[in-house]
Design an enzyme around this catalytic site. Sequence first.
Site, mmCIF file in Angstrom:
data_model
loop_
_atom_site.group_PDB
_atom_site.id
_atom_site.type_symbol
_atom_site.label_atom_id
_atom_site.label_comp_id
_atom_site.label_asym_id
_atom_site.label_seq_id
_atom_site.Cartn_x
_atom_site.Cartn_y
_atom_site.Cartn_z
ATOM 1 N N SER A 14 9.717 -2.986 15.020
ATOM 2 C CA SER A 14 9.328 -4.067 15.859
ATOM 3 C C SER A 14 8.700 -3.798 17.101
ATOM 4 O O SER A 14 9.132 -4.317 17.959
ATOM 5 C CB SER A 14 10.741 -4.940 16.057
ATOM 6 O OG SER A 14 11.391 -5.219 14.745
ATOM 7 N N GLU A 149 10.266 5.425 2.363
ATOM 8 C CA GLU A 149 9.490 4.701 1.592
ATOM 9 C C GLU A 149 7.864 4.797 2.061
ATOM 10 O O GLU A 149 7.174 4.114 1.241
ATOM 11 C CB GLU A 149 9.856 3.210 1.412
ATOM 12 C CG GLU A 149 10.008 2.642 2.742
ATOM 13 C CD GLU A 149 11.485 2.629 3.416
ATOM 14 O OE1 GLU A 149 11.961 1.841 4.153
ATOM 15 O OE2 GLU A 149 12.097 3.722 3.112
ATOM 16 N N PRO A 190 11.245 10.943 22.586
ATOM 17 C CA PRO A 190 11.138 10.183 21.091
ATOM 18 C C PRO A 190 9.603 10.145 20.564
ATOM 19 O O PRO A 190 9.374 10.451 19.523
ATOM 20 C CB PRO A 190 11.649 8.962 21.507
ATOM 21 C CG PRO A 190 12.419 9.094 22.669
ATOM 22 C CD PRO A 190 12.046 10.225 23.483
ATOM 23 N N GLN A 192 7.189 12.457 21.108
ATOM 24 C CA GLN A 192 6.729 13.747 20.693
ATOM 25 C C GLN A 192 7.324 13.930 19.462
ATOM 26 O O GLN A 192 6.475 14.555 18.381
ATOM 27 C CB GLN A 192 7.150 14.877 21.880
ATOM 28 C CG GLN A 192 6.836 14.655 23.353
ATOM 29 C CD GLN A 192 7.485 15.539 24.316
ATOM 30 O OE1 GLN A 192 7.697 16.861 23.828
ATOM 31 N NE2 GLN A 192 7.758 15.177 25.419
ATOM 32 N N CYS A 381 6.703 -29.977 5.475
ATOM 33 C CA CYS A 381 7.483 -29.785 3.983
ATOM 34 C C CYS A 381 8.690 -30.155 3.580
ATOM 35 O O CYS A 381 8.949 -31.483 3.615
ATOM 36 C CB CYS A 381 7.563 -28.146 3.772
ATOM 37 S SG CYS A 381 7.472 -27.499 2.066
ATOM 38 N N HIS A 507 1.881 -26.967 4.889
ATOM 39 C CA HIS A 507 2.102 -26.174 6.116
ATOM 40 C C HIS A 507 0.898 -25.931 7.171
ATOM 41 O O HIS A 507 0.114 -25.205 7.310
ATOM 42 C CB HIS A 507 2.740 -24.894 5.785
ATOM 43 C CG HIS A 507 3.742 -24.956 5.066
ATOM 44 N ND1 HIS A 507 5.094 -24.639 5.803
ATOM 45 C CD2 HIS A 507 4.180 -24.875 3.703
ATOM 46 C CE1 HIS A 507 6.193 -24.730 5.099
ATOM 47 N NE2 HIS A 507 5.581 -24.794 3.760
ATOM 48 N N GLU A 509 0.947 -25.448 10.022
ATOM 49 C CA GLU A 509 1.167 -24.182 11.133
ATOM 50 C C GLU A 509 0.347 -22.900 10.880
ATOM 51 O O GLU A 509 0.027 -22.141 11.667
ATOM 52 C CB GLU A 509 2.659 -23.974 11.235
ATOM 53 C CG GLU A 509 3.431 -23.241 10.267
ATOM 54 C CD GLU A 509 3.940 -24.066 9.333
ATOM 55 O OE1 GLU A 509 4.865 -23.964 8.513
ATOM 56 O OE2 GLU A 509 3.476 -25.259 9.126
#
Length: 540
Positions: A14, A149, A190, A192, A381, A507, A509
């Site tokens: 994030s 993963e 962190p 590095q 919707c 939709h 948006e």
Amino acid sequence: MTKHIFVTGGVVSSLGKGLTSASIGLLLERRGLTVRMQKLDPYINVDPGTMSPYQHGEVYVLDDGSETDLDLGHYERFTNSPLSRKSNYTTGRIYQSVINKERQGQYLGATVQVVPHVTDEIKAAVLNLAEPDVDVVITELGGTVGDIEGLPFLEAIRQIPLEIGKENCLFIHLTLVPYLKAAGEAKTKPTQHSVGQLRQIGIQPDVLIVRTERPIGREHTEKIALFCNVEKDAVIEEVDKEFSIYEVPLGLVEHKLDKLIINKLGLPLNDLQIDDWRSLMQRIRHPERDVTIAVVGKYIDHFDAYKSIYESLDHAGFEHSARVIIKRIEAEEIERQSPEALLKGVDGLLVPGGFGKRGIEGKLQAIEFARQCEIPFFGICLGMQCAVIEFARNVLGLKEANSSEFEKHTPDPVICLLEDQKTVTDKGGTMRLGAEPCVLREGTISAACYGHREISERHRHRYEFNPDYLRQLEEHGMIAAGTSPNGHLVEVVEIPEHPWFVAVQYHPEFKSKPHQPHPLFAGFVEAALTRHQQRSQQTV
């Protein structure tokens, strides 16, 4: 040859790789280059369509019906890159393709392995966007370096420069430099370690973008450059933005990232056309007025679940030089309290999409309150379906009116399952998805907002307005303002006697940009501003 930029992330998730990637795409486009955007997601789901909004945020739908990661919303809002199914790949989709090929015997008896078969599939997905008229492909790798993963994806992008030439590839690593308040200083260790993990894999970043709460200064950037084996001017500081995510591109311009990328890739250095973006930021920083919009939804406590809704409201605010104050209200909270207690004083009400029965009664109460009190209302919707249910119950007198999604044996299914959904058993990728045409009724609010009657909008739903009830609804004041071209599907409903009551099955948006707000969002916010002004005059 098409150039490739790979954006990876380290330290924590994030960090804003999607926003940074979109901002880089915008800057390169403003330098006259043709850009394509892509997101690689390491999770095993084939696409995010079956994932909970609480875990993944919103599912962003493209014109071709692809259900994709919400970062593709950033790509579309910032750039003009056309997005399609080629723009978002997951581990699940990659492995699904590999397994299908194995079952068909395409590997000619070979033992199918992560290297080379899975990595080859990933490389093909990346290189597939390198068409003759494309200058740059920007590929964002989801997750964080060190995640197990993500290893096949990192291995795949490590190999690409060996095949097409290092001069045609650029690795950008986004990382975090935390500020420790107790120590009173920023910590580069962190970063590095994160770069060290990348280098162990065989990837040396060409550019480091370091996210920080506050400026870290030249001393720290030079230290990062030395220990991470990156040129000093290729360590870009990206401080948290005070006003808006739309500040990010201008911050990168200040650090000359666009010029750095162009020089490293040997691209033509055209003038940067960014004045309109600077003007946009002036409007964002200095709004002339405020307007309060209540959003009553099911996933309110997870901001990203309605990401495009909130962005579209902001875009409409920019258009009217207004700051949109969003009052986020959990639908179930209206059931526990009352719409009067939670909606008093708002200038507009928006009820967004969702699935399942939870919170529906709260949404119905909120819509009834907006209808009776003449508060501008916008349903999207599920919000449109709730508007129809509320009207049928409280105006038509069909007290048990409902959607067959919530009450299978309701005597009045004003919302029912789409005909082609009745035999569907799989959940993933089986809804009505993607862009479809709609014809608007002349003289309606919707037609006035769009400025024309034939439109195309994106869908994601299984249930629809039941046409058996259309005549009753229209006789009592709710009209079908938009339908499919053949007239079979009702796409938009309105109440003409209301100041602004519009609800849509699609939709909108997903088609709003900061410079080009969606017409319905712009019309909705304008109506809310009018109500705000009227209420202000009444209190003077």
